[in-house]
Design an enzyme around this catalytic site. Structure first.
Site, PDB file in Angstrom:
ATOM      1  N   GLU A 119      35.155  36.792  33.431  1.00  0.00           N
ATOM      2  CA  GLU A 119      35.581  36.927  32.031  1.00  0.00           C
ATOM      3  C   GLU A 119      34.798  38.042  31.306  1.00  0.00           C
ATOM      4  O   GLU A 119      34.400  39.031  31.916  1.00  0.00           O
ATOM      5  CB  GLU A 119      35.483  35.577  31.317  1.00  0.00           C
ATOM      6  CG  GLU A 119      36.351  34.508  32.002  1.00  0.00           C
ATOM      7  CD  GLU A 119      36.520  33.238  31.178  1.00  0.00           C
ATOM      8  OE1 GLU A 119      36.643  33.323  29.945  1.00  0.00           O
ATOM      9  OE2 GLU A 119      36.571  32.149  31.785  1.00  0.00           O
TER      10      GLU A 119
ATOM     11  N   ASP B 147      43.554  27.476  25.545  1.00  0.00           N
ATOM     12  CA  ASP B 147      42.408  27.874  26.365  1.00  0.00           C
ATOM     13  C   ASP B 147      41.140  27.208  25.801  1.00  0.00           C
ATOM     14  O   ASP B 147      41.136  26.655  24.699  1.00  0.00           O
ATOM     15  CB  ASP B 147      42.285  29.404  26.436  1.00  0.00           C
ATOM     16  CG  ASP B 147      41.514  29.850  27.687  1.00  0.00           C
ATOM     17  OD1 ASP B 147      40.837  29.016  28.310  1.00  0.00           O
ATOM     18  OD2 ASP B 147      41.575  31.043  28.042  1.00  0.00           O
TER      19      ASP B 147
HETATM   20  C1  BGC Z   1      39.477  30.750  30.764  1.00  0.00           C
HETATM   21  C2  BGC Z   1      40.690  30.156  31.429  1.00  0.00           C
HETATM   22  C3  BGC Z   1      40.321  28.910  32.181  1.00  0.00           C
HETATM   23  C4  BGC Z   1      39.602  27.952  31.275  1.00  0.00           C
HETATM   24  C5  BGC Z   1      39.175  26.681  31.953  1.00  0.00           C
HETATM   25  C6  BGC Z   1      38.684  29.736  30.016  1.00  0.00           C
HETATM   26  O1  BGC Z   1      37.476  30.280  29.601  1.00  0.00           O
HETATM   27  O2  BGC Z   1      39.870  31.783  29.895  1.00  0.00           O
HETATM   28  O3  BGC Z   1      41.285  31.094  32.264  1.00  0.00           O
HETATM   29  O4  BGC Z   1      41.476  28.334  32.719  1.00  0.00           O
HETATM   30  O5  BGC Z   1      38.449  28.571  30.757  1.00  0.00           O
HETATM   31  O6  BGC Z   1      38.133  26.885  32.809  1.00  0.00           O
HETATM   32  C1  BGC Z   2      33.238  27.032  31.715  1.00  0.00           C
HETATM   33  C2  BGC Z   2      34.437  27.859  32.072  1.00  0.00           C
HETATM   34  C3  BGC Z   2      35.053  28.350  30.838  1.00  0.00           C
HETATM   35  C4  BGC Z   2      34.020  29.047  29.953  1.00  0.00           C
HETATM   36  C5  BGC Z   2      34.616  29.443  28.651  1.00  0.00           C
HETATM   37  C6  BGC Z   2      32.289  27.822  30.863  1.00  0.00           C
HETATM   38  O1  BGC Z   2      31.186  27.065  30.525  1.00  0.00           O
HETATM   39  O2  BGC Z   2      32.598  26.624  32.875  1.00  0.00           O
HETATM   40  O3  BGC Z   2      35.371  27.129  32.796  1.00  0.00           O
HETATM   41  O4  BGC Z   2      36.068  29.212  31.169  1.00  0.00           O
HETATM   42  O5  BGC Z   2      32.912  28.245  29.720  1.00  0.00           O
HETATM   43  O6  BGC Z   2      33.693  30.111  27.833  1.00  0.00           O
END
Ligand code: BGC
Ligand code: BGC
Length: 638
Positions: A519, A329
């Site tokens: 998230e 991730d």
């Molecule tokens: C998320 C994932 C996601 C990744 C890419 C992460 O922060 O936990 O679910 O696929 O970002 O965007």
């Molecule tokens: C991204 C997301 C990712 C996240 C993780 C963001 O800046 O756009 O895709 O999941 O950071 O912290």
């Protein structure tokens, strides 16, 4: 004289910036003289992988294990060539300057041309979070989020949804979706609750037909221009972490610790991965940001999923038999204890195959090279990782068709696709209360609508829509809930704060709910609560106090606490986060379709009743798991 490869590595390790990296020209292995077999599409994938792997230098192999974020390489796209990058991703909201199907396809193709400029011309894999449709793209069909899809209890519908999502995604370039989340949500305070299909592993498993929708039924479907590689995420226990256990920023529960014993972990958290792998052959799996702490080992020793050799290699790859590749991730390995070299080494040796290193891919490549060179990571582990990645690229047909096949671009957001999404919206509505058969409504009743989310497509789509966090307002094309109501009655007054006069109306519809989040930013305790806002409470009080029939719709990513207001309502509907086709809500309100949705999670009486799940001792929720009243669709009248 040091070995020539060793010297190349030492030089590489000494270089601080990518710009200074020489193109990869290290001594090619023995097979180099014989004619290459890997471009021959008639050969079995296995042979092609073996042939290609035998021609690759260590540097080229490690390049394949690295994934960068598009923003990080956009200024200097030659990095793709120099590093021999295996993959690029778009994070949430990371879109091309022109956020159109053509803008996407041109962007992905431009990156692809840089990958094809490498010595072995290994194509790039492009990944994106298509978690409820191709949600970063304006104009895509945006489906209800997963929790709503769980409420439909309709695996066939989920398959159809993901077929459409795959088609809309691949027609714009990306051949890989970071979806579906097969997380089992056990605590509604989690900011990712809506990404889960429900609290019961059995329900999540039923909805894994979506993997088939993404990838197709047969292996050969992957190479077709309307399928993508799927990702089961986040392995494992991401929805089962303990409230207060997160150590990440201001999060309370996201990226926290699952405190459990191995048996329970197997039954709840691991369970969805068995059919995902064995029945559906999911191509990739994303280990979770979260940690696990085994109570039988003595609590207090949490292990990050990205560092768990027991779970990634022994359980997932060996025991369950996962033959695809693991993608870490977002910068997740940086959370493993130790310095960066330790973090990388630990994750690779635990079984991680590809590394989502959004802004640090060059550093990752240098670090892993040095670790292999020092003998701390075996070349056999590198070969295993690269084999898995190459296998996916061959299966996707990328060596034959590296550039975007745009033939389905015209279907993006088409009436046919939107009709499926609208049907999904209707099927996901859960009728929680319906006294005196308030619903379905009669056509042409005089209707009073209150609440900002009645007419806010951004709120109704939620997080992961155009931007990572999503936002209120007119963000995407589609219909709002109010649009749908207006299609059914010509006497509709709309007053967001219920300040307009109410006299003369037969029915009041109050739309309550949450504003978009994604998230850990949506964790309860991190600026969020399950309790209703003051504005929503006031709207319920005003409308339900004044109009004879009062219907409340909850537009939210999870159940909200409605206990004290429930007696005032004639009907209560959980509308979830319906996405771009809000008119599907009116389809059930007005009886064009029946209410059939059922709760995929338990609805608590109060916030401090969380976590509460079906099967718990002293189970006493406001509405139990599976609750959902039914209505009949009205015979069509002309
Ligand atoms: C998320 C994932 C996601 C990744 C890419 C992460 O922060 O936990 O679910 O696929 O970002 O965007
Ligand atoms: C991204 C997301 C990712 C996240 C993780 C963001 O800046 O756009 O895709 O999941 O950071 O912290």
């Amino acid at each position: 004289m040091p070995h020539p490869r060793r010297r190349a590595i030492a030089t590489l390790a000494a270089l601080a910036t990518v710009a200074a990296l020489p193109p990869i020209v290290a001594a090619p292995p023995a097979t180099a003289g014989t004619p290459a077999a890997y471009p021959d599409s008639r050969l079995p994938v296995r042979e092609r992988v073996d042939d290609l792997l035998g021609r690759m230098t260590l540097e080229e192999k490690i390049g394949q294990m690295a994934q960068a974020e598009r923003v990080a390489i956009d200024g200097d796209r030659d990095q793709i060539t120099k590093l021999g990058l295996g993959s690029v991703l778009s994070g949430g909201g990371s879109v091309p300057a022109s956020n159109t199907p053509k803008g996407w396809a041109d962007m992905v193709d431009a990156y692809q041309s840089k990958a094809l400029a490498t010595r072995l011309k290994i194509p790039l894999l492009y990944g994106v979070d298509s978690v409820h449709g191709h949600n970063n793209l304006i104009g895509a069909t945006i489906f209800p989020h997963n929790l709503a899809m769980g409420a439909t209890r309709d695996p066939g519908l989920v398959r159809e949804q993901q077929q459409i999502t795959a088609m809309e995604t691949r027609a714009t370039g990306p051949q890989w979706a970071f979806a579906p989340c097969v997380c089992v949500v056990r605590d509604l305070r989690w900011g990712r609750t809506y990404e889960s299909y429900g609290e019961e592993p059995g329900l999540v498993i039923q909805m894994e037909t979506g993997i088939e929708g993404f990838q197709g039924r047969r292996k050969s479907d992957l190479a077709r221009p309307r399928h993508v590689l799927a990702t089961a995420k986040h392995f494992a226990g991401d929805g089962d972490t303990k409230f207060g256990s997160s150590t990440t920023g201001t999060f309370t529960i996201d990226q926290g610790v699952t405190v459990t014993d191995r048996r329970t972990f197997g039954k709840i958290d691991l369970a969805p991965y068995v059919p995902a792998v064995r029945k559906y052959g999911v191509g990739s799996i994303m280990p979770s940001f979260s940690s696990v702490d085994w109570t039988e080992d003595g609590v207090g020793n949490p292990v990050k999923m990205s560092a768990s050799r027991e779970l990634l290699t022994d359980v997932l790859k060996r025991k369950i038999g996962f033959g695809g590749f693991l993608i870490s991730d977002w910068s997740a390995v940086h959370q493993i204890p130790g310095d960066y070299a330790t973090q990388v080494r630990t994750a690779v040796n635990a079984g991680m195959d590809m590394f989502m290193e959004p802004h640090t891919a060059p550093r990752f490549v240098r670090t892993l090279l040095a670790e292999v060179d020092a003998g701390r990571v075996k070349t056999s582990r590198i070969d295993d990782a690269v084999r898995r990645i190459l296998k996916a690229k061959f299966e996707l047909g990328l060596f034959e068709h590296p550039y975007t096949d745009r033939r389905y671009a015209g279907t993006i957001g088409s009436p046919r696709h939107r009709a499926v999404a609208r049907r999904a919206v209707a099927a996901s509505q859960v009728l929680l209360k319906n006294s005196g058969r308030a619903l379905p409504l009669e056509r042409n009743e005089k209707i009073y609508v209150a609440g900002v989310s009645a007419d806010d497509i951004g709120n109704q789509a939620g997080g992961w829509t155009v931007t990572w966090q999503g936002s209120s307002g007119d963000t995407i094309p589609g219909t709002t809930i109010l649009d749908g109501i207006r299609q059914n009655s010509s006497h509709v007054s709309y007053s967001p704060d219920a300040s307009a006069p109410m006299a003369g109306h037969d029915v009041g519809i109050v739309v309550i709910g949450e504003r978009p989040y994604a998230e850990g930013a949506g964790d309860v305790g991190n600026g969020h609560t399950l309790n209703l806002s003051a504005a929503d409470r006031a709207n319920i009080d005003r409308v339900c106090g004044a109009i004879r029939t009062c219907v409340v719709l909850d537009v939210a990513g999870r159940p909200q606490i409605v206990t004290d207001r429930l007696p005032a309502m004639d009907a209560l509907v959980m509308s979830w986060l319906p996405g771009s086709e809000g008119a599907g809500v009116a389809d059930v309100l007005f009886g064009k379709r029946p209410f059939t949705g059922r709760l995929p999670v338990t609805w608590p009486r109060s916030e401090d009743q969380e976590p509460t799940n079906i099967g718990d001792r002293d189970y006493d929720p406001l509405f139990p798991y599976g609750h959902g009243l039914r209505t009949h669709a009205r015979p069509r009248t002309r």
